[in-house]
Design a protein around this motif. Structure first.
Motif, short mmCIF file in Angstrom:
data_model
loop_
_atom_site.label_atom_id
_atom_site.label_comp_id
_atom_site.label_asym_id
_atom_site.label_seq_id
_atom_site.Cartn_x
_atom_site.Cartn_y
_atom_site.Cartn_z
N CYS A 1 0.86 -1.19 0.00
CA CYS A 1 0.00 0.00 0.00
C CYS A 1 0.89 1.24 0.00
O CYS A 1 1.78 1.37 0.86
N ILE A 2 0.66 2.15 -0.96
CA ILE A 2 1.50 3.35 -1.05
C ILE A 2 1.18 4.35 0.06
O ILE A 2 1.97 5.27 0.29
N ALA A 3 0.06 4.18 0.76
CA ALA A 3 -0.30 5.11 1.83
C ALA A 3 0.24 4.69 3.19
O ALA A 3 0.80 5.50 3.91
N CYS A 4 0.08 3.41 3.54
CA CYS A 4 0.47 2.98 4.89
C CYS A 4 1.64 2.01 4.92
O CYS A 4 2.19 1.72 5.97
N GLY A 5 2.02 1.46 3.75
CA GLY A 5 3.16 0.56 3.69
C GLY A 5 2.84 -0.90 3.97
O GLY A 5 3.73 -1.74 3.97
N ALA B 1 -6.22 -5.69 -2.57
CA ALA B 1 -5.81 -4.29 -2.74
C ALA B 1 -6.65 -3.61 -3.81
O ALA B 1 -7.34 -4.26 -4.59
N ARG B 2 -6.57 -2.30 -3.86
CA ARG B 2 -7.22 -1.49 -4.88
C ARG B 2 -6.13 -0.82 -5.72
O ARG B 2 -5.15 -0.33 -5.18
N GLU B 3 -6.33 -0.83 -7.03
CA GLU B 3 -5.36 -0.19 -7.93
C GLU B 3 -5.44 1.32 -7.80
O GLU B 3 -6.52 1.88 -7.63
N TYR B 4 -4.28 1.95 -7.88
CA TYR B 4 -4.21 3.40 -7.90
C TYR B 4 -3.41 3.79 -9.14
O TYR B 4 -2.28 3.34 -9.32
N ASP B 5 -4.01 4.58 -9.98
CA ASP B 5 -3.34 5.08 -11.18
C ASP B 5 -3.16 6.58 -11.00
O ASP B 5 -4.13 7.33 -10.99
N LYS B 6 -1.94 7.01 -10.84
CA LYS B 6 -1.69 8.42 -10.56
C LYS B 6 -2.15 9.34 -11.68
O LYS B 6 -2.26 10.54 -11.49
N LEU C 1 -3.38 0.45 -3.08
CA LEU C 1 -3.83 0.90 -1.77
C LEU C 1 -4.55 -0.26 -1.08
O LEU C 1 -5.29 -1.01 -1.75
N CYS C 2 -4.35 -0.40 0.23
CA CYS C 2 -5.15 -1.37 0.97
C CYS C 2 -6.57 -0.80 1.04
O CYS C 2 -6.80 0.39 0.82
N LYS C 3 -7.55 -1.65 1.33
CA LYS C 3 -8.94 -1.21 1.33
C LYS C 3 -9.22 -0.08 2.33
O LYS C 3 -9.91 0.88 1.99
N PRO C 4 -8.69 -0.13 3.57
CA PRO C 4 -8.95 0.98 4.49
C PRO C 4 -8.38 2.31 3.97
O PRO C 4 -9.04 3.35 4.06
N CYS C 5 -7.18 2.30 3.41
CA CYS C 5 -6.60 3.54 2.88
C CYS C 5 -7.38 4.02 1.66
O CYS C 5 -7.60 5.21 1.48
N ARG D 1 -10.57 3.60 1.11
CA ARG D 1 -11.81 4.22 1.58
C ARG D 1 -11.57 5.62 2.13
O ARG D 1 -12.46 6.47 2.05
N ASN D 2 -10.38 5.87 2.67
CA ASN D 2 -10.09 7.19 3.23
C ASN D 2 -9.66 8.21 2.18
O ASN D 2 -9.52 9.39 2.48
N CYS D 3 -9.45 7.77 0.95
CA CYS D 3 -9.03 8.68 -0.12
C CYS D 3 -10.19 9.56 -0.57
O CYS D 3 -11.34 9.14 -0.56
N CYS D 4 -9.85 10.74 -1.00
CA CYS D 4 -10.83 11.62 -1.64
C CYS D 4 -10.98 11.13 -3.08
O CYS D 4 -9.99 10.97 -3.78
N HIS D 5 -12.19 10.89 -3.50
CA HIS D 5 -12.43 10.37 -4.84
C HIS D 5 -12.93 11.46 -5.78
O HIS D 5 -13.60 11.19 -6.76
#
Length: 103
Positions: A19-23, A31-36, A51-55, A57-61
């Motif tokens: 996870c790029i947010a929490c490590g 996991a969930r894919e994140y495309d910058k 990103l892991c699922k908790p991170c 969910r905490n992202c602004c979409h």
């Protein structure tokens, strides 16, 4: 003959990602894919971060048009926090002034 879904998407069921947010290291399927660049559906020739699922969910979409370019221009990850924030604030304010928006 049908191709397994993991092959269609280029993934491996046993793959571990970070996870790029929490490590946290976790199974790719958890996991969930994140495309910058904000377009995770155009997959040809791409690699993704995760990103892991908790991170996730905490992202602004909300839309993030221009965000990556602004972060790069502000030296995100390459300079100290104070310098980055100063540069980011300047860039956002300059963009807002040019587009007639208020920050």
């Amino acid at each position: 003959m049908t191709t397994p879904a993991s092959t269609l998407w280029g993934g491996d069921a046993d793959e571990q990602v970070t996870c790029i947010a929490c490590g946290e290291t976790l199974d790719r399927e958890d996991a969930r894919e994140y495309d910058k660049h904000g377009d995770r559906w155009s997959r040809e020739g791409k690699t993704f971060e995760y990103l892991c699922k908790p991170c996730y969910r905490n992202c602004c979409h909300q839309t993030r048009d221009g965000l990556e370019e602004t972060l790069v221009a502000a030296d995100a990850g390459r300079t100290d926090r104070t310098t980055f924030l100063r540069q980011y604030h300047r860039l956002v304010n300059t963009d807002a002034e040019q587009s007639g928006k208020r920050t």
